[in-house]
Design an enzyme around this catalytic site. Sequence first.
Site, PDB file in Angstrom:
ATOM      1  N   HIS A   1     -44.183  43.230  12.681  1.00 19.06           N
ATOM      2  CA  HIS A   1     -43.521  43.032  13.971  1.00 19.06           C
ATOM      3  C   HIS A   1     -42.020  43.266  13.921  1.00 19.06           C
ATOM      4  CE1 HIS A   1     -47.341  41.498  15.146  1.00 19.06           C
ATOM      5  NE2 HIS A   1     -47.261  40.443  14.374  1.00 19.06           N
TER       6      HIS A   1
ATOM      7  N   ARG B   1     -28.636  41.151  24.849  1.00 23.10           N
ATOM      8  CA  ARG B   1     -27.549  41.538  23.937  1.00 23.10           C
ATOM      9  C   ARG B   1     -27.676  43.028  23.679  1.00 23.10           C
ATOM     10  NH1 ARG B   1     -30.957  42.486  19.599  1.00 23.10           N
ATOM     11  NH2 ARG B   1     -32.682  41.029  19.431  1.00 23.10           N
TER      12      ARG B   1
HETATM   13  P1  ADP Z   1     -33.816  44.110  17.468  1.00 21.96           P
HETATM   14  O1  ADP Z   1     -34.788  44.799  18.319  1.00 21.96           O
HETATM   15  O2  ADP Z   1     -32.418  44.252  17.969  1.00 21.96           O
HETATM   16  O3  ADP Z   1     -33.986  44.392  16.047  1.00 21.96           O
HETATM   17  P2  ADP Z   1     -34.911  41.531  16.775  1.00 21.96           P
HETATM   18  O4  ADP Z   1     -35.329  40.480  17.750  1.00 21.96           O
HETATM   19  O5  ADP Z   1     -35.890  42.164  15.894  1.00 21.96           O
HETATM   20  O6  ADP Z   1     -34.142  42.595  17.665  1.00 21.96           O
HETATM   21  O7  ADP Z   1     -33.797  40.956  15.799  1.00 21.96           O
HETATM   22  C1  ADP Z   1     -32.762  40.125  16.231  1.00 21.96           C
HETATM   23  C2  ADP Z   1     -31.470  40.473  15.597  1.00 21.96           C
HETATM   24  O8  ADP Z   1     -31.126  39.577  14.573  1.00 21.96           O
HETATM   25  C3  ADP Z   1     -31.465  41.831  14.947  1.00 21.96           C
HETATM   26  O9  ADP Z   1     -30.364  42.495  15.429  1.00 21.96           O
HETATM   27  C4  ADP Z   1     -31.330  41.600  13.467  1.00 21.96           C
HETATM   28  O10 ADP Z   1     -30.534  42.567  12.820  1.00 21.96           O
HETATM   29  C5  ADP Z   1     -30.658  40.278  13.445  1.00 21.96           C
HETATM   30  N1  ADP Z   1     -31.058  39.560  12.263  1.00 21.96           N
HETATM   31  C6  ADP Z   1     -32.298  39.355  11.840  1.00 21.96           C
HETATM   32  N2  ADP Z   1     -32.295  38.663  10.699  1.00 21.96           N
HETATM   33  C7  ADP Z   1     -30.995  38.417  10.413  1.00 21.96           C
HETATM   34  C8  ADP Z   1     -30.305  37.747   9.364  1.00 21.96           C
HETATM   35  N3  ADP Z   1     -30.975  37.217   8.348  1.00 21.96           N
HETATM   36  N4  ADP Z   1     -28.971  37.694   9.403  1.00 21.96           N
HETATM   37  C9  ADP Z   1     -28.293  38.265  10.417  1.00 21.96           C
HETATM   38  N5  ADP Z   1     -28.874  38.913  11.423  1.00 21.96           N
HETATM   39  C10 ADP Z   1     -30.201  38.985  11.430  1.00 21.96           C
HETATM   40  P1  ADP Z   2     -39.682  39.105  18.911  1.00 18.60           P
HETATM   41  O1  ADP Z   2     -38.896  38.145  19.750  1.00 18.60           O
HETATM   42  O2  ADP Z   2     -39.972  38.548  17.575  1.00 18.60           O
HETATM   43  O3  ADP Z   2     -39.081  40.454  18.924  1.00 18.60           O
HETATM   44  P2  ADP Z   2     -41.766  40.175  20.665  1.00 18.60           P
HETATM   45  O4  ADP Z   2     -42.470  39.380  21.713  1.00 18.60           O
HETATM   46  O5  ADP Z   2     -40.765  41.160  21.130  1.00 18.60           O
HETATM   47  O6  ADP Z   2     -41.123  39.154  19.637  1.00 18.60           O
HETATM   48  O7  ADP Z   2     -42.872  40.898  19.784  1.00 18.60           O
HETATM   49  C1  ADP Z   2     -42.534  41.567  18.599  1.00 18.60           C
HETATM   50  C2  ADP Z   2     -43.576  42.625  18.280  1.00 18.60           C
HETATM   51  O8  ADP Z   2     -44.888  42.071  18.187  1.00 18.60           O
HETATM   52  C3  ADP Z   2     -43.706  43.699  19.325  1.00 18.60           C
HETATM   53  O9  ADP Z   2     -42.769  44.729  19.134  1.00 18.60           O
HETATM   54  C4  ADP Z   2     -45.123  44.186  19.125  1.00 18.60           C
HETATM   55  O10 ADP Z   2     -45.201  45.090  18.050  1.00 18.60           O
HETATM   56  C5  ADP Z   2     -45.860  42.939  18.724  1.00 18.60           C
HETATM   57  N1  ADP Z   2     -46.492  42.310  19.910  1.00 18.60           N
HETATM   58  C6  ADP Z   2     -45.936  41.395  20.706  1.00 18.60           C
HETATM   59  N2  ADP Z   2     -46.781  41.022  21.690  1.00 18.60           N
HETATM   60  C7  ADP Z   2     -47.914  41.721  21.518  1.00 18.60           C
HETATM   61  C8  ADP Z   2     -49.183  41.774  22.190  1.00 18.60           C
HETATM   62  N3  ADP Z   2     -49.441  41.004  23.238  1.00 18.60           N
HETATM   63  N4  ADP Z   2     -50.122  42.627  21.727  1.00 18.60           N
HETATM   64  C9  ADP Z   2     -49.870  43.403  20.653  1.00 18.60           C
HETATM   65  N5  ADP Z   2     -48.708  43.382  19.969  1.00 18.60           N
HETATM   66  C10 ADP Z   2     -47.740  42.556  20.378  1.00 18.60           C
END
Ligand code: ADP
Ligand code: ADP
Length: 635
Positions: A235, A297
Site C-alpha cells: 500500500h 498537503r
Molecule cells: P504520499 O502519497 O504523499 O506518499 P502517504 O500517505 O503515503 O502519501 O505518505 C505520507 C507522507 O509521509 C509521505 O510524504 C511520506 O514521505 C511521509 N513519511 C512517511 N514515513 C515517514 C517517516 N518515517 N518520516 C518522515 N516522513 C515520512
Molecule cells: P493511506 O492513508 O495509508 O494512504 P489509503 O486509503 O489511501 O490509505 O489506501 C492506501 C492504498 O491501499 C491505496 O493506494 C490502495 O492501493 C489500497 N486500497 C485502499 N482502499 C482500497 C480498497 N477499498 N480496495 C482495494 N485497495 C484499496
Amino acid sequence: MITSLLIANRGEIACRVIRTARAMGIRTVAVYSDADANALHVRQADEAVHIGPSPARESYLVGDKIIAAAKATGAEAIHPGYGFLSENAAFAQAVMDVGLVWVGPMPASITAMGLKDAAKKLMRDAGVPTTPGYLGENQDPDRLKAEADAIGYPVLIKAVAGGGGKGMRRVDAGQDFADALLSCQREAASSFGDDRVLIEKYILSPRHLEVQVFGDKHGNIVHLFERDCSLQRRHQKVIEEAPAPGMDEATREAICGAAVRAAQAVDYVGAGTIEFIADASEGLRADRIWFMEMNTRLQVEHPVTEEITGQDLVEWQLRVASGEPLPKKQDELSINGWSVEARLYAEDPAKGFLPSVGRLDYLALPNSERIETGVEERDTISPFYDPMIAKVVSWGETRKDAIAGLANACGTIECEPVKTNAWFLKRLLESGEFADGNVTTGFIGEHIDSLCEAPQPSNALLQYAADDLAFRGEHMLDKWGSPLFELTRARFGFRLNAPAARQVRMSVDSQPADVEVGDHALWYDTRRTSVQDGRKTIYFEDGAAFVVEPDRTEGKGGAGASDGSILSPMPGRIVSVDVTEGQTVTKGQKLVVLEAMKMEQALIAPFDGKVVELKAVAGAQVAEGVTLVRVEKSE
Ligand code: ADP
Ligand code: ADP
Ligand code: MG
C-alpha cells in the site's frame, strides 16, 4: 508576497521548497535535529535553527519549537512539506494564531478530511462516489464482522486515522476477520493513537488514481489532472506517473470533476490530492472509480504533475498562501507529454527491503533526468527518518519514452556501500505488464520473488573485473610486498597454451568466483564504472553494485562460516526469535524479527544450514552490527 519562509521539514522536500522559494526571492529558514546538523537542507537554506534531538517526536514533530524558530528568525510563513506536521490541524491553527502565514489549507479543511470515515461521509453528501463499505459508527467486533459479511469478502479493514499505507488489513474470508481486526486495531493504536476502523469492499483489479487539486483564498478551485500510483508495495507508492494510462477524456472529466467537487465541499485552499480507487478489470470506467481519501498537503509525487503541466506547484502554494489568486484558470491548463517518477530508497529489495542506513561514501545520480534529493555524496542516511535517497523524474513525448528514460536512468544509479532499490525500480519499469499500462496495486506483490531476486553480475562484468584484477595484480604489491594477485601471468591470455593459469579466483559480494581472464581490450566498456576502496573494487551495473576482491583462500570453508553471521543491520528491538540453537534452517527461513525505523524486518537464513549460535533475545534492544544468530552452512 511573503518575503521569508521557514520550512518545517527535512530531506528532499525541504530542499525542493527552498529551491522555488529562492527563485522567487524569498529568504529561507531551515530547521534541523541533531542527526541533520550538517544535512543538505541546512546547507542550502539562508538560515537554520536547531530544534532538538534526532527522533522526530523530539524535533520535527514539536510544533512549539518550530514556531519559536520562526519567531526567532523573523520568518513570515511556515511551509510544512509532507509527513510530519503537514496534516496536523492544531499545528496549522497555532501557526496562524501567532500571526504567521500557514502554507496550507485551513485547519477546518484538514480536520474534515483527517479521518477517513468522516471524510467519506462528507464526500457522499457532496455527491462524490465513495468506496462501498461501513463507516464504523459502532465499533463492536461482532457488529464489524456482521458488516463485513454483509459487504461480502474480500474486504479491507482500515484505521480511520490511518496513513502511509499503515493500519490496513485485507480479509478474504469470514473466519479470518476477528484476527485481522485485532491486528489492525493494534497497529492503528500504536501508530495513530486511535484504534477505530472502517470497513470497505476490497476492490478487485484495483488501480490507484488521484487528482491534483488547488484552491485559492478567493474561492477558485482547479484540478491539474490525474496521476496513476498503482505500482505499490504494501500500500505504499513506488512508481507514479501522469497522466494515467488508458484514461479517456470522458472518464478524466468525471474524476477530475469529482475531485473539484470534493475540494469545494471543504472550501479548500492550497495544494491537495483526492485519491480514488478504480476497479480496472475492464479498463478505466467512470462508474467504477470511488473516492478513497484526501491528502491535504503537497504530495510526494507532485513532480509528475509539474512535468506534464509545466507548472511549479510549490510556487503556486506560496502565491496562494500570500493571498494571490491561482496562477492559471482551468482552461489555461493542459497535459503535455508523459512523466514517470521512481522513489529511490536506501533499502535492499533482495533482503526483504531491509533499510540500509549509513554514509553514502559513493553516490552518482543520473544527470539525464530530474532529481529531487536531500542528500549528496558523503551524507548519511540515518535510521531516524524515511530512508528515501531521491526521486527520479522523467518526461517524454510519449509514455513509452518517459518509461524508457527512467529505466535507463535507474540503471545508471551508483551507490556504495548503502544498498538501493535502483535495480528493482529498473526491473519494474521494464516489465511488460507495466509497459501495457494496466498494472494493479497487486502487481509487485504477485511478482515479488522474481522482482526481488538478487541481481547477478553479467559475464562481461565478471570477465572485465577478473582481467582488471589480474592487470593490477601485476603492477601492484600489497603492503606485505607480495603481488596482490597471483595469477597475473595470464594477463595477455595464452588461451590455448596455458588454460590453468587463466583462471582468476576472486570474490564477488563475498562469494568465490572463478573467472577466465580474457583480453583486456575485449572487455573494456566505458559505460561500466567502478570505484576502488582499498583492495575492493566496486562495479556498478543496472543499478546494482558488486564488490570484487582478490581471493586467495584455498577451497571452501573459512569464508563460508563468517558469512553465516546475522548481524543487526541497525539499532532496534528484537520482536521475536523464530529459531532455536541447533535447529536446521533452509535458505530464506525467518530467523529473527527486528523492529527498527518503525518497521518490522525479518532477518533470514542466507543459506541452508544449522543455527550454531543464538544471541538474540526477544524484547531486547540491540545496537547496530551485533551478531544475533550464526548459521553454519550445510555441505
Ligand atoms: P504520499 O502519497 O504523499 O506518499 P502517504 O500517505 O503515503 O502519501 O505518505 C505520507 C507522507 O509521509 C509521505 O510524504 C511520506 O514521505 C511521509 N513519511 C512517511 N514515513 C515517514 C517517516 N518515517 N518520516 C518522515 N516522513 C515520512
Ligand atoms: P493511506 O492513508 O495509508 O494512504 P489509503 O486509503 O489511501 O490509505 O489506501 C492506501 C492504498 O491501499 C491505496 O493506494 C490502495 O492501493 C489500497 N486500497 C485502499 N482502499 C482500497 C480498497 N477499498 N480496495 C482495494 N485497495 C484499496
Ligand atoms: Mg492514501
